[in-house]
Design a protein around this motif. Structure first.
Motif, mmCIF file in Angstrom:
data_model
loop_
_atom_site.group_PDB
_atom_site.id
_atom_site.type_symbol
_atom_site.label_atom_id
_atom_site.label_comp_id
_atom_site.label_asym_id
_atom_site.label_seq_id
_atom_site.Cartn_x
_atom_site.Cartn_y
_atom_site.Cartn_z
ATOM 1 N N GLY A 67 46.550 36.243 42.470
ATOM 2 C CA GLY A 67 45.206 35.706 42.688
ATOM 3 C C GLY A 67 45.041 34.262 42.248
ATOM 4 N N GLY A 68 46.142 33.508 42.217
ATOM 5 C CA GLY A 68 46.064 32.109 41.817
ATOM 6 C C GLY A 68 46.501 31.835 40.395
ATOM 7 N N ARG A 102 50.925 31.989 50.842
ATOM 8 C CA ARG A 102 50.312 33.306 51.039
ATOM 9 C C ARG A 102 50.157 34.068 49.727
ATOM 10 N NH1 ARG A 102 54.305 35.653 55.522
ATOM 11 N NH2 ARG A 102 55.767 34.679 54.033
ATOM 12 N N ARG A 103 50.842 33.615 48.697
ATOM 13 C CA ARG A 103 50.804 34.301 47.409
ATOM 14 C C ARG A 103 49.818 33.682 46.429
ATOM 15 N NH1 ARG A 103 56.468 35.768 44.860
ATOM 16 N NH2 ARG A 103 54.932 36.745 43.505
ATOM 17 N N ASN A 104 49.099 32.633 46.843
ATOM 18 C CA ASN A 104 48.404 31.801 45.871
ATOM 19 C C ASN A 104 46.910 32.037 45.710
ATOM 20 O OD1 ASN A 104 50.817 30.586 45.223
ATOM 21 N ND2 ASN A 104 50.508 28.820 46.580
ATOM 22 N N SER A 105 46.326 32.980 46.426
ATOM 23 C CA SER A 105 44.890 33.225 46.265
ATOM 24 C C SER A 105 44.509 34.555 46.896
ATOM 25 C CB SER A 105 44.071 32.101 46.923
ATOM 26 O OG SER A 105 44.191 32.166 48.338
ATOM 27 N N LEU A 106 43.342 35.036 46.513
ATOM 28 C CA LEU A 106 42.815 36.260 47.121
ATOM 29 C C LEU A 106 42.501 36.041 48.599
ATOM 30 C CD1 LEU A 106 40.484 37.494 44.239
ATOM 31 C CD2 LEU A 106 42.528 38.652 45.094
ATOM 32 N N GLY A 107 42.052 34.834 48.939
ATOM 33 C CA GLY A 107 41.772 34.536 50.336
ATOM 34 C C GLY A 107 43.016 34.631 51.195
ATOM 35 N N GLN A 157 46.473 47.943 54.249
ATOM 36 C CA GLN A 157 45.283 48.677 53.825
ATOM 37 C C GLN A 157 44.579 48.098 52.609
ATOM 38 O OE1 GLN A 157 48.178 50.415 54.857
ATOM 39 N NE2 GLN A 157 47.151 50.689 56.810
ATOM 40 N N GLY A 158 45.237 47.217 51.859
ATOM 41 C CA GLY A 158 44.544 46.713 50.684
ATOM 42 C C GLY A 158 45.319 45.680 49.902
ATOM 43 N N ILE A 159 44.692 45.241 48.807
ATOM 44 C CA ILE A 159 45.214 44.210 47.917
ATOM 45 C C ILE A 159 45.312 44.786 46.510
ATOM 46 C CG2 ILE A 159 44.698 41.965 46.844
ATOM 47 C CD1 ILE A 159 43.148 41.269 49.428
ATOM 48 N N VAL A 160 46.376 44.420 45.800
ATOM 49 C CA VAL A 160 46.471 44.674 44.361
ATOM 50 C C VAL A 160 46.533 43.308 43.693
ATOM 51 C CG1 VAL A 160 47.693 45.817 42.493
ATOM 52 C CG2 VAL A 160 47.782 46.779 44.795
ATOM 53 N N SER A 161 45.512 42.965 42.923
ATOM 54 C CA SER A 161 45.429 41.632 42.327
ATOM 55 C C SER A 161 45.485 41.682 40.806
ATOM 56 C CB SER A 161 44.122 40.947 42.741
ATOM 57 O OG SER A 161 43.959 39.695 42.075
ATOM 58 N N GLU A 162 46.065 40.634 40.224
ATOM 59 C CA GLU A 162 45.924 40.439 38.777
ATOM 60 C C GLU A 162 44.425 40.337 38.503
ATOM 61 O OE1 GLU A 162 45.214 39.106 35.912
ATOM 62 O OE2 GLU A 162 46.984 39.513 34.694
ATOM 63 N N ILE A 163 43.923 41.059 37.526
ATOM 64 C CA ILE A 163 42.487 41.153 37.307
ATOM 65 C C ILE A 163 41.864 39.796 36.970
ATOM 66 C CG2 ILE A 163 42.866 41.926 34.930
ATOM 67 C CD1 ILE A 163 39.859 42.559 37.328
ATOM 68 N N PHE A 179 24.422 38.173 36.549
ATOM 69 C CA PHE A 179 24.635 37.189 35.481
ATOM 70 C C PHE A 179 26.044 37.291 34.921
ATOM 71 C CE2 PHE A 179 24.723 36.449 30.870
ATOM 72 C CZ PHE A 179 24.428 35.089 30.846
ATOM 73 N N LEU A 180 26.521 38.530 34.694
ATOM 74 C CA LEU A 180 27.855 38.721 34.137
ATOM 75 C C LEU A 180 28.938 38.219 35.087
ATOM 76 C CD1 LEU A 180 27.435 42.255 32.540
ATOM 77 C CD2 LEU A 180 27.893 40.128 31.323
ATOM 78 N N LEU A 181 28.737 38.430 36.383
ATOM 79 C CA LEU A 181 29.718 37.981 37.357
ATOM 80 C C LEU A 181 29.795 36.454 37.414
ATOM 81 C CD1 LEU A 181 29.169 40.525 40.277
ATOM 82 C CD2 LEU A 181 31.009 40.474 38.597
ATOM 83 N N LYS A 182 28.676 35.786 37.117
ATOM 84 C CA LYS A 182 28.693 34.323 37.056
ATOM 85 C C LYS A 182 29.328 33.837 35.752
ATOM 86 C CE LYS A 182 24.584 33.725 39.939
ATOM 87 N NZ LYS A 182 23.165 33.291 39.974
ATOM 88 N N LEU A 183 29.180 34.626 34.685
ATOM 89 C CA LEU A 183 29.674 34.231 33.394
ATOM 90 C C LEU A 183 31.178 34.451 33.248
ATOM 91 C CD1 LEU A 183 29.150 33.372 30.425
ATOM 92 C CD2 LEU A 183 28.678 35.781 29.915
ATOM 93 N N ILE A 184 31.691 35.549 33.819
ATOM 94 C CA ILE A 184 33.075 35.917 33.625
ATOM 95 C C ILE A 184 34.061 34.816 34.003
ATOM 96 C CG2 ILE A 184 34.892 37.442 34.540
ATOM 97 C CD1 ILE A 184 32.894 39.740 34.364
ATOM 98 N N PRO A 185 33.913 34.139 35.147
ATOM 99 C CA PRO A 185 34.896 33.092 35.474
ATOM 100 C C PRO A 185 35.000 32.009 34.411
ATOM 101 C CG PRO A 185 33.566 33.642 37.402
ATOM 102 C CD PRO A 185 32.938 34.340 36.233
ATOM 103 N N GLU A 186 33.911 31.759 33.686
ATOM 104 C CA GLU A 186 33.949 30.748 32.633
ATOM 105 C C GLU A 186 34.737 31.235 31.424
ATOM 106 O OE1 GLU A 186 32.698 27.805 33.236
ATOM 107 O OE2 GLU A 186 32.036 28.526 35.215
ATOM 108 N N LEU A 187 34.857 32.559 31.290
ATOM 109 C CA LEU A 187 35.549 33.122 30.142
ATOM 110 C C LEU A 187 37.046 33.317 30.383
ATOM 111 C CD1 LEU A 187 32.963 35.902 29.153
ATOM 112 C CD2 LEU A 187 33.150 33.569 28.241
ATOM 113 N N ILE A 188 37.427 33.341 31.667
ATOM 114 C CA ILE A 188 38.813 33.595 32.009
ATOM 115 C C ILE A 188 39.581 32.283 32.060
ATOM 116 C CG2 ILE A 188 40.376 34.484 33.780
ATOM 117 C CD1 ILE A 188 38.790 36.614 32.300
ATOM 118 N N GLN A 189 40.604 32.171 31.247
ATOM 119 C CA GLN A 189 41.431 30.973 31.203
ATOM 120 C C GLN A 189 42.836 31.326 31.711
ATOM 121 O OE1 GLN A 189 40.253 27.958 30.297
ATOM 122 N NE2 GLN A 189 38.243 28.898 30.006
ATOM 123 N N PHE A 190 43.322 30.552 32.692
ATOM 124 C CA PHE A 190 44.666 30.800 33.221
ATOM 125 C C PHE A 190 45.682 30.025 32.374
ATOM 126 C CE2 PHE A 190 42.275 32.268 36.773
ATOM 127 C CZ PHE A 190 43.085 33.249 37.329
#
Length: 375
Positions: A243-244, A252-257, A269-275, A364-375
């Motif tokens: 997922g990036g 093709r390996r670099n994003s969910l898109g 049938q589906g995607i398995v992504s790093e959370i 609100f949580l869905l907007k907040l979570i990306p700010e908390l996740i550091q790659f």
């Protein structure tokens, strides 16, 4: 092991001409009436490499309890309310599918570490590593390389022998589903005829020994994912992505898109992504679902009950986890109240006692979570 040829390579000039060689006959517990609209019936819990992966340098004893990707690990996981176990399959140079995660297998002789590529070993050589089934026979001591480049002895509390894919079908609890990850070298370039041969070898074992066992295929290799979907339509195929989190030469390996594109173009049938990839881009979830694709996740955050509950609320279909006992109980506790609410209003007080969010709070949580996740 003697294997029959499924398809002649000469009949396959390119991927577009690969026929689906098996008809849909598998439906136990999963809706496969129409592959393109495959749906998982409930939130699934999948045991990572069986009872959980090994992190040998971890201070958490659970990460060193049972040898990963072993028959013992698989049957230990089967004691809990799991839907599937996930494991990694590679093919030896004499065409035997074996279960092992790392590209290289390591041992030590006279103070020197030796490493060999799993796919360059014959089956007999592969099985010489680790504990031996034959009484009195001693195998080569296994080592593992850590992310910081150190070599550590592969010591776990309860060890077990290495195994083949056929072993897993014959020796693991038959009701337990298999998420078979088709393992390839991340940095190798594969020709189609080589991919085809590897997949033929694996499919031959699956179709000979799977019986009614639920099966899901997954792989990080986009061409292999689309090809195994072309080769059969009995079992769903998922594309694995970070997922990036890491960037690869193959975009093709670099994003969910990009993962969505691989799935839609290949009829997967589906995607398995790093959370972390999902939490960083939560807006991708409704897009994936609107595309009639299923979404599963993996990663260390899936060992955190609150993170799993958040995914359940987001509409994600399931999680691959290491702490199978704790997370399977968490999922059972969070789903049970919802079921009780549907039966004559029973269990309302219990449901209200569980972690619940309003739509506004969830947004609100869905907007907040990306700010908390550091790659």
């Amino acid at each position: 092991m003697a294997l029959k040829t499924i398809l002649h390579l000469s009949d396959l000039p390119n991927l577009d001409h690969v026929p689906e060689i098996y008809s849909t006959c598998f439906s136990k517990g999963l809706d496969l009436n129409r592959a393109s609209s495959f749906r998982i019936p409930k939130f699934m819990v999948i045991g990572h490499r069986g009872h959980g992966m090994n992190i040998l340098q971890s201070s958490d004893s659970r990460m060193k309890a049972i040898k990963e990707n072993s028959i013992l690990s698989f049957n230990s996981a089967a004691k809990f309310p799991l839907d599937f176990i996930e494991f990694d399959v590679q093919v030896t140079k004499d065409d035997c599918p074996v279960i092992f995660h790392d590209d290289f297998i390591l041992t030590e002789e006279n103070g020197t570490i030796f490493e060999k590529k799993v796919t360059e070993l014959c089956l007999a050589e592969f099985l010489c590593y680790g504990p031996q089934k034959e009484t009195g026979k001693e195998g080569k001591c296994l080592y593992r390389k850590t992310k910081d480049g150190k070599f550590v002895k592969w010591n776990v509390e309860t060890d077990d022998s290495l195994c083949t894919l056929q072993d897993s079908f014959q020796k693991v609890e038959p009701s337990l589903g298999f998420n078979i990850e088709l393992k390839f070298d991340d940095f190798a370039v594969y020709q189609q005829d080589h991919l085809l041969h590897i997949l033929q070898v694996i499919l031959q074992v699956v179709f000979e020994f799977a019986r009614d066992r639920p099966i899901i295929f997954s792989t990080f290799q986009p061409d292999a994912a689309q090809l195994v979907r072309k080769l059969q339509n009995n079992y769903p195929v998922y594309f694995l992505t970070e997922g990036g989190a890491s960037i690869y030469y193959d975009v093709r390996r670099n994003s969910l898109g990009e993962a969505m594109k691989v799935c839609l173009e290949g009829g997967l049938q589906g995607i398995v992504s790093e959370i972390k990839g999902v939490f960083k881009d939560p807006g991708a979830v409704p897009k994936i679902k609107d595309s009639n694709l299923s979404l599963l996740t993996y990663g260390k955050l899936n060992n955190v009950p609150e993170a799993v509950h958040m995914q359940y609320l987001m509409g994600i279909d399931g999680v691959i986890v290491d702490f199978v006992e704790e997370i399977s109980q968490t999922v059972d506790d969070m789903i049970k109240p919802a079921k009780e609410m549907t039966t004559e209003g029973k269990g309302e007080s219990e449901a209200n006692s569980k972690l619940q969010f309003s739509q506004k709070e969830l947004s609100f949580l869905l907007k907040l979570i990306p700010e908390l996740i550091q790659f």
